[in-house]
Structure formats: C-alpha cells, structure tokens
Design an enzyme around this catalytic site. Structure first.
Site, short mmCIF file in Angstrom:
data_model
loop_
_atom_site.label_atom_id
_atom_site.label_comp_id
_atom_site.label_asym_id
_atom_site.label_seq_id
_atom_site.Cartn_x
_atom_site.Cartn_y
_atom_site.Cartn_z
N LYS A 91 1.47 1.36 -7.05
CA LYS A 91 0.21 2.06 -6.78
C LYS A 91 0.22 3.51 -7.23
CE LYS A 91 -2.14 1.33 -3.08
NZ LYS A 91 -2.64 1.17 -1.70
N HIS A 92 1.35 4.19 -7.11
CA HIS A 92 1.34 5.63 -7.28
C HIS A 92 2.26 6.14 -8.37
CE1 HIS A 92 -1.40 5.87 -4.04
NE2 HIS A 92 -0.55 5.42 -3.14
N CYS B 288 -11.58 2.92 7.19
CA CYS B 288 -10.23 2.35 7.25
C CYS B 288 -9.28 3.15 8.14
CB CYS B 288 -9.66 2.24 5.85
SG CYS B 288 -8.17 1.23 5.78
N ASP C 149 -11.19 6.01 3.52
CA ASP C 149 -9.83 5.66 3.90
C ASP C 149 -9.04 6.88 4.38
OD1 ASP C 149 -7.35 4.50 4.27
OD2 ASP C 149 -7.43 3.33 2.42
N HIS D 115 6.64 1.98 -1.65
CA HIS D 115 6.06 2.44 -2.91
C HIS D 115 7.16 2.92 -3.87
CE1 HIS D 115 2.11 1.96 -1.45
NE2 HIS D 115 1.97 3.10 -0.83
N ASP E 88 -8.66 -6.29 0.97
CA ASP E 88 -9.81 -5.40 1.07
C ASP E 88 -10.97 -6.02 0.28
OD1 ASP E 88 -8.42 -3.67 2.65
OD2 ASP E 88 -8.03 -2.20 1.09
N TRP F 247 -8.98 8.90 -0.83
CA TRP F 247 -7.81 8.78 0.03
C TRP F 247 -7.38 10.17 0.50
CZ3 TRP F 247 -4.81 6.24 3.14
CH2 TRP F 247 -3.51 6.68 3.40
#
Length: 430
Positions: free
Chosen positions: A184-185, A365, A342, A106, A335, A315
């Site tokens: 993603k982050h 998940c 998750d 990431h 997915d 999450w």
C-alpha cells in the site's frame, strides 16, 4: 550571481548523446544523458513530440529552488503523440521510510522501478508526457507474486531538504504500471508521493510538502494506487482522534490539490491525499477501481492487511474538502465504496456523484473519523448498503439524494457507527 537557466532538448528520433543538447538541431538522444546533468532552478528539459524513450527513465535528485524559476519538463515540436517514457522495469532505486509504518504488516523498504523519480526536488512542473512501466507476465502466479517489484509511473520523495515546495504534475498520461498490489505505501502505482526519515532531521528539518498539485492527468491500468499524495515517516504524530492544524504545519503536508484527473482500471484505491491540512480533491473521476482487490489477484498477502480499497478518500487529514467528484463501478472488496472519511478530522464531501459502486456510496471509517459531513451528494444505484458508519463516533449526512435499488439497505449491514440523517431524499428505483 544567478546561474543562467538552461534549455535541454532530447529527441529519440534525431538526437545524439554526443551533442550539447542546447538546441533542437543538437538534441540529446536519451534520458540516460539527462540523468547525468546538474539541473538547476529555471532549467527546462524538453522532449520532442513523437519520441519514444524505450527502457529509459528520468530520475532527478536534489534540485530546484523555491526562490527561483521552476524547473520544467515538457514537450517541444509538433505531432500527434506526446513524448513517451516506456520504462519496462528499469529505473530501479531503493526506497526506505526509515521507520516501520502504522501497521506492522506494511512493507516500508525495498527496490522500486520508477519511470520518473523526483527525489528531493522542488519548484518543478512536469506536463504533457506519456509514461508506462509494464512487465509482461505469462502466468497469473507470476503476476500475483507478493515479492514482485514495486513500480511507479511517477514517484516523488522528500527526505533530506526539509519542506519541499511546489511540485506540479499536469496533463500526464500514466498507464500500464504493473506494480505490487499488496504494498500500500511503497511508491507503487500511477503517481505516488512520500516522505522518508532524513539522515539528519535536526539539521535539515522534517521532510514534508507545502504545495503538490496533480492536475488533469489520465491514469489507466495501474496497480496498486492511482494517485496517492503524502504518506509520511512521521505518521505516529497523527495517531489520535482530534487533529490540530499545527501538527500538519510541523509534520504533515499543506496545499495539496488533486483536480481534474480521470482514473480508470486501478488495481486498488484511486485517489488519496494523506496527512494533509485542508487538501482539495475536486472534479476527479474514478472509473472501475479496486479491480485487483479479490481472491484472484490479491491471493498471497501474507502478513499484509486484507483486501480493502475505496475510490476517492482522504487518510489522516484535517478539514479535507472533496467536491464535484464522480466514482463509478468500484469493485467489491472489504470496502468497495465510492467515498470514505477515514480516520480524519473534519472531512467534508459535497456535490459528489456515485453510481454502481459495489460497496456502496460513503463510509465513515473507525473511531478516529470525527467531525465528518456528507451533504448535497447524489448516489445512484450503489450496492451493498449505501452508507457505512464503521465504528465512527459521529457523522452528519444531510440534503443528499439516494436513488436505491429495491432490497439494498441505506445502512450497510453490521455497521454500528453513529450518524445524523437530515433532509435526505430516498427514491426506490423500478
């Protein structure tokens, strides 16, 4: 003695930055002027209806006080169109979590363009504003460049003021944010809320949130995320199966509410609360998310994780409650389902609806998804396998209605987690 609250007026139509900004007749012209002001608790920044702030951005830093009146950013005047902040890649700032993230691939630092940035700001309400942050790409290769700029409509950051309280984003129209689908982050997508490592945590305390509300927003054509609240530099404190409430009160987020939002054509995931104690996700709609999680757009990930995205899911949360949401037409990827518990403890899905999600309805998940329940929901013509128990140790699935296309399995293939099925109604569609 408390400082008197100020009202600042801004109009792209008839303002002038040489004005004092204290009345509609003496309004400022640009957000550039507003960014130079010292904003205090109770101050209001009012943007004239019909104004377009082209190539501009609103960045507030280190302001607000939970003990005082809220800062407010809102429209004034009459007209059919809300004030429009059209940033076009300006408003660049440097993001750095200060630590690597839970997966080494990431990206955790780099330049970000944000139309609105709230950096260590609390007790604030932003409402009824239109926001876009688009770049026009002439080739698909340029659009899918893994090193292109991360972009946000609204970015919220906690770092050097300890716990931030009461951040409210209401009735915003956030659209056309051409962020980086691979990251993603980063603060990347429509609305993204994060916490970075403080410069001196012993002095300021842990950077975290107690009170974030995202309500009634329309988020359309953004990438990567639609609405994400709460990724934190303290992620290592949550790297275990069973999560106690005290961990969240010390290192995570509390009083997170995501309600009444409509998201359409999101490149990746639609809505995700993160590292939160009892977050509430209710009355939201995800329509056609994960539109870029395919080989055409997600073509050059390098060392980043694969093509994974779902619609509405928590999450690493404790006792998350997701009720009365709708997820339709989530696009197929690794997915691709409507909902996902998750790696959290005690996630509850009740009274939700899903339809035509290409990866199915619900996933539990991995091995740290524990104590999760899925009850009283309706799945209509979801594809690929309705339920995905993906390595989870337990799940309770009861009193749901599954309307299934002939040939679509109830359990997605190659999913071998554990779940208890009870009193579910299955109807095969003609």
């Amino acid at each position: 003695m408390m400082k008197k609250s100020m009202l600042y007026y801004v109009s792209s139509l008839n303002g002038n930055d040489n004005n004092d900004g204290l009345s509609p007749d003496t309004a400022f012209k640009t957000l550039t002027k507003v960014n130079t002001l010292q904003i205090n608790a109770g101050d209001k920044i009012l943007l004239q209806m019909g104004s377009v702030f082209e190539n501009q951005f609103l960045h507030l830093k280190e302001c607000g006080d939970i003990a005082g009146e809220p800062i407010e950013i809102a429209p004034y005047g009459e007209g059919d169109r809300a004030p429009f902040i059209n940033t076009n890649g300006n408003g660049i700032w440097y993001q750095d979590y200060g630590v690597k993230l839970d997966f080494a691939g990431h990206v955790y630092r780099g330049n970000v363009s944000s139309s609105v940035l709230l950096y260590d700001v609390e007790n604030i309400v932003i409402r009824d504003i239109e926001i876009a942050n688009k770049e026009e790409f002439t080739t698909l290769e340029a659009y899918t460049d893994p090193d292109k700029m991360d972009r946000t409509g609204v970015a919220v950051v906690a770092q050097n003021r300890g716990t931030l309280h009461s951040v409210t984003l209401r009735n915003l129209y956030v659209h056309d944010v051409t962020g980086n689908v691979y990251n993603k982050h980063m603060n990347n997508g429509g609305i993204y809320v994060t916490a970075f490592k403080p410069k001196d945590e012993d002095s300021t305390g842990v950077a975290r949130y107690d009170g974030v509300t995202v309500e009634g927003c329309y988020v359309r054509n953004v990438s990567r995320w639609g609405i994400a609240v709460g990724y934190t530099y303290r992620h290592r404190d949550f790297a275990k199966k069973y999560l106690e409430a005290d961990i969240f009160k010390k290192y995570g987020n509390e009083n997170i509410i995501i309600t009444g939002n409509y998201l359409k054509e999101v490149g990746g995931d639609a809505i995700t609360p993160m590292y939160a104690l009892t977050p509430l996700v209710e009355h939201n709609v995800s329509d056609s998310c994960a539109t870029e999680m395919n080989d055409r757009y997600y073509a050059k990930p390098g060392k980043r994780m694969g093509k994974v995205a779902a619609a509405i899911w928590p999450w690493k949360c404790k006792d998350a409650l997701l009720v009365y949401n709708e997820a339709v037409d989530t696009k197929l990827n690794q997915d691709g389902m409507a909902y996902d518990a998750d790696s959290g403890d005690g996630t509850v899905y009740k009274y939700n609806y899903s339809r035509l999600n290409e990866g199915g309805c619900m996933m539990f998940c991995l091995g740290e998804a524990v104590h999760n329940t899925f009850t009283n929901n309706v799945s209509y013509d979801d594809l690929g396998g309705v339920l995905s128990p993906a390595g989870n140790p337990d799940a309770y699935v009861a009193d749901n209605e599954f309307y299934m296309r002939k040939g679509v399995p109830l359990r997605r293939k190659r999913n071998h987690g554990k779940m208890t099925l009870k009193n579910n109604k299955i109807t095969i569609l003609d």
